[in-house]
Design a protein around this motif. Structure first.
Motif, PDB file in Angstrom:
ATOM      1  N   UNK A 184       0.825  -1.213   0.000  1.00  0.00           N
ATOM      2  CA  UNK A 184       0.000   0.000   0.000  1.00  0.00           C
ATOM      3  C   UNK A 184       0.855   1.257   0.000  1.00  0.00           C
ATOM      4  N   UNK A 185       1.927   1.248   0.788  1.00  0.00           N
ATOM      5  CA  UNK A 185       2.811   2.415   0.825  1.00  0.00           C
ATOM      6  C   UNK A 185       3.539   2.583  -0.503  1.00  0.00           C
ATOM      7  N   UNK A 186       3.812   1.473  -1.181  1.00  0.00           N
ATOM      8  CA  UNK A 186       4.425   1.554  -2.509  1.00  0.00           C
ATOM      9  C   UNK A 186       3.486   2.270  -3.482  1.00  0.00           C
ATOM     10  N   UNK A 187       2.216   1.932  -3.455  1.00  0.00           N
ATOM     11  CA  UNK A 187       1.249   2.612  -4.317  1.00  0.00           C
ATOM     12  C   UNK A 187       1.234   4.115  -4.039  1.00  0.00           C
ATOM     13  N   UNK A 188       1.202   4.474  -2.759  1.00  0.00           N
ATOM     14  CA  UNK A 188       1.146   5.887  -2.399  1.00  0.00           C
ATOM     15  C   UNK A 188       2.437   6.613  -2.769  1.00  0.00           C
ATOM     16  N   UNK A 189       3.560   5.943  -2.591  1.00  0.00           N
ATOM     17  CA  UNK A 189       4.844   6.543  -2.935  1.00  0.00           C
ATOM     18  C   UNK A 189       4.903   6.838  -4.437  1.00  0.00           C
ATOM     19  N   UNK A 190       4.507   5.867  -5.243  1.00  0.00           N
ATOM     20  CA  UNK A 190       4.528   6.061  -6.694  1.00  0.00           C
ATOM     21  C   UNK A 190       3.550   7.153  -7.110  1.00  0.00           C
ATOM     22  N   UNK A 191       2.409   7.202  -6.447  1.00  0.00           N
ATOM     23  CA  UNK A 191       1.415   8.235  -6.751  1.00  0.00           C
ATOM     24  C   UNK A 191       1.996   9.626  -6.516  1.00  0.00           C
ATOM     25  N   UNK A 192       2.762   9.752  -5.424  1.00  0.00           N
ATOM     26  CA  UNK A 192       3.368  11.047  -5.110  1.00  0.00           C
ATOM     27  C   UNK A 192       4.549  11.354  -6.023  1.00  0.00           C
ATOM     28  N   UNK A 193       5.441  10.364  -6.172  1.00  0.00           N
ATOM     29  CA  UNK A 193       6.685  10.595  -6.907  1.00  0.00           C
ATOM     30  C   UNK A 193       6.433  10.917  -8.380  1.00  0.00           C
ATOM     31  N   UNK A 194       5.462  10.236  -8.972  1.00  0.00           N
ATOM     32  CA  UNK A 194       5.197  10.432 -10.401  1.00  0.00           C
ATOM     33  C   UNK A 194       3.974  11.305 -10.659  1.00  0.00           C
ATOM     34  N   UNK A 195       3.447  11.925  -9.577  1.00  0.00           N
ATOM     35  CA  UNK A 195       2.335  12.878  -9.692  1.00  0.00           C
ATOM     36  C   UNK A 195       1.181  12.293 -10.513  1.00  0.00           C
ATOM     37  N   UNK A 196       0.756  11.097 -10.110  1.00  0.00           N
ATOM     38  CA  UNK A 196      -0.327  10.430 -10.832  1.00  0.00           C
ATOM     39  C   UNK A 196      -1.697  10.996 -10.473  1.00  0.00           C
ATOM     40  N   UNK A 197      -1.779  11.705  -9.346  1.00  0.00           N
ATOM     41  CA  UNK A 197      -3.006  12.361  -8.893  1.00  0.00           C
ATOM     42  C   UNK A 197      -4.151  11.379  -8.677  1.00  0.00           C
ATOM     43  N   UNK A 198      -3.819  10.179  -8.185  1.00  0.00           N
ATOM     44  CA  UNK A 198      -4.855   9.204  -7.846  1.00  0.00           C
ATOM     45  C   UNK A 198      -5.516   9.603  -6.531  1.00  0.00           C
ATOM     46  N   UNK A 199      -6.826   9.469  -6.470  1.00  0.00           N
ATOM     47  CA  UNK A 199      -7.559   9.766  -5.244  1.00  0.00           C
ATOM     48  C   UNK A 199      -7.391   8.622  -4.243  1.00  0.00           C
ATOM     49  N   UNK A 200      -7.787   8.875  -3.001  1.00  0.00           N
ATOM     50  CA  UNK A 200      -7.727   7.807  -2.000  1.00  0.00           C
ATOM     51  C   UNK A 200      -8.589   6.628  -2.424  1.00  0.00           C
ATOM     52  N   UNK A 201      -9.756   6.898  -2.971  1.00  0.00           N
ATOM     53  CA  UNK A 201     -10.640   5.813  -3.411  1.00  0.00           C
ATOM     54  C   UNK A 201      -9.982   4.989  -4.511  1.00  0.00           C
TER      55      UNK A 201
END
Length: 269
Positions: free
Chosen positions: A104-121
């Motif tokens: 889960x933290x990997x998903x969040x890290x990638x979302x932040x690092x690559x600015x994917x702008x994925x929502x929490x949902x």
């Protein structure tokens, strides 16, 4: 970029039904605790996974951190290959959700690092594809969970005035085996109700369905739980399907129990 995936404990765990998809319905309360791994991602890299600390069994290619990257890359092909390093500190096979937290933290890290702008949902939906416990770590706040554990709602539960003792004797409990020992049934009292009672009353009304079969197979776990109560724990339980045992003590009053030198012991105040 470095993040620190934390563990969780289960406060109450009831297996309430067997599903058509082969999974089980359950009812539990997830509570996060600050016992952590360390996860580092360097980009650009060569898409490789390395580890240190506690050895992670199995092929590195099957690690959930790597699978999390590959899952996102299916929808975001612009993701650059990365070097992944995991320093494992949370015991494996302990019912503490360490592997799920890492994913889960990997998903969040990638979302932040690559600015994917994925929502929490959206992150929760990706996490659910990696494992039943993974969605909790996207929320990472006390939650009442049902379904496979992925259907969550916030629960008002503040245990900051207590101290926690986690003891893992190195026993690995096979989750599939543990589920096969359970005859699903609803709890006598709904966990959403009993979790709101004072912690001093939990011993009589909140339990973990896995304890009976796992303690029968591994009596040392029952002994650890009893030692916690003898040492002044207000409430003690096995987390998940085991084999970590958790004791909740009055703040800064964790008993000075002499554990076997091979046990891994964590104190959280």
């Amino acid at each position: 970029m470095i993040v620190f995936p934390n563990c969780k404990i289960n406060l109450g765990l009831y297996i309430t039904g067997k599903r058509a998809d082969g999974f089980h319905d359950l009812e539990t309360v997830f509570y996060p605790l600050p016992v952590t791994d360390a996860l580092e991602v360097i980009a650009p890299g060569t898409l490789q996974f390395t580890g240190s600390g506690i050895p992670v069994p199995g092929d590195a290619a099957d690690n959930l951190c790597l699978k999390a990257f590959q899952l996102l890359q299916q929808d975001f092909p612009q993701l650059q290959p990365v070097n992944i390093h995991l320093h494992k500190h949370i015991p494996i096979g302990a019912g503490l959700g360490g592997g799920s937290a890492d994913a889960a933290f990997m998903l969040q890290l990638l979302n932040t690092k690559f600015q994917l702008e994925l929502s929490q949902e959206q992150l929760i939906n990706y996490a659910a594809r990696l494992g039943s416990d993974c969605p909790f770590f996207i929320v990472n706040k006390p939650c009442y969970a049902t379904g496979r554990g992925e259907i969550m709602e916030p629960v008002s539960l503040d245990l900051s005035g207590y101290s926690f003792l986690l003891v893992h004797p190195g026993i690995h409990v096979n989750t599939g085996w543990a589920f096969r020992q359970i005859t699903p049934q609803a709890p006598v009292r709904a966990l959403k109700e009993t979790i709101q009672l004072p912690v001093s009353e939990w011993k009589e009304v909140i339990s973990n369905d896995f304890e009976a079969p796992v303690f029968a197979a591994h009596p040392v776990l029952a002994a650890i739980k009893e030692m916690m109560y003898e040492g002044g724990a207000i409430y003690a339980t096995m987390s998940g399907s085991g084999s970590a045992v958790v004791g909740i003590f009055p703040e800064n009053k964790i008993a000075d129990i002499r554990w076997d030198a091979s046990y891994r012991v964590f104190k959280v105040s």
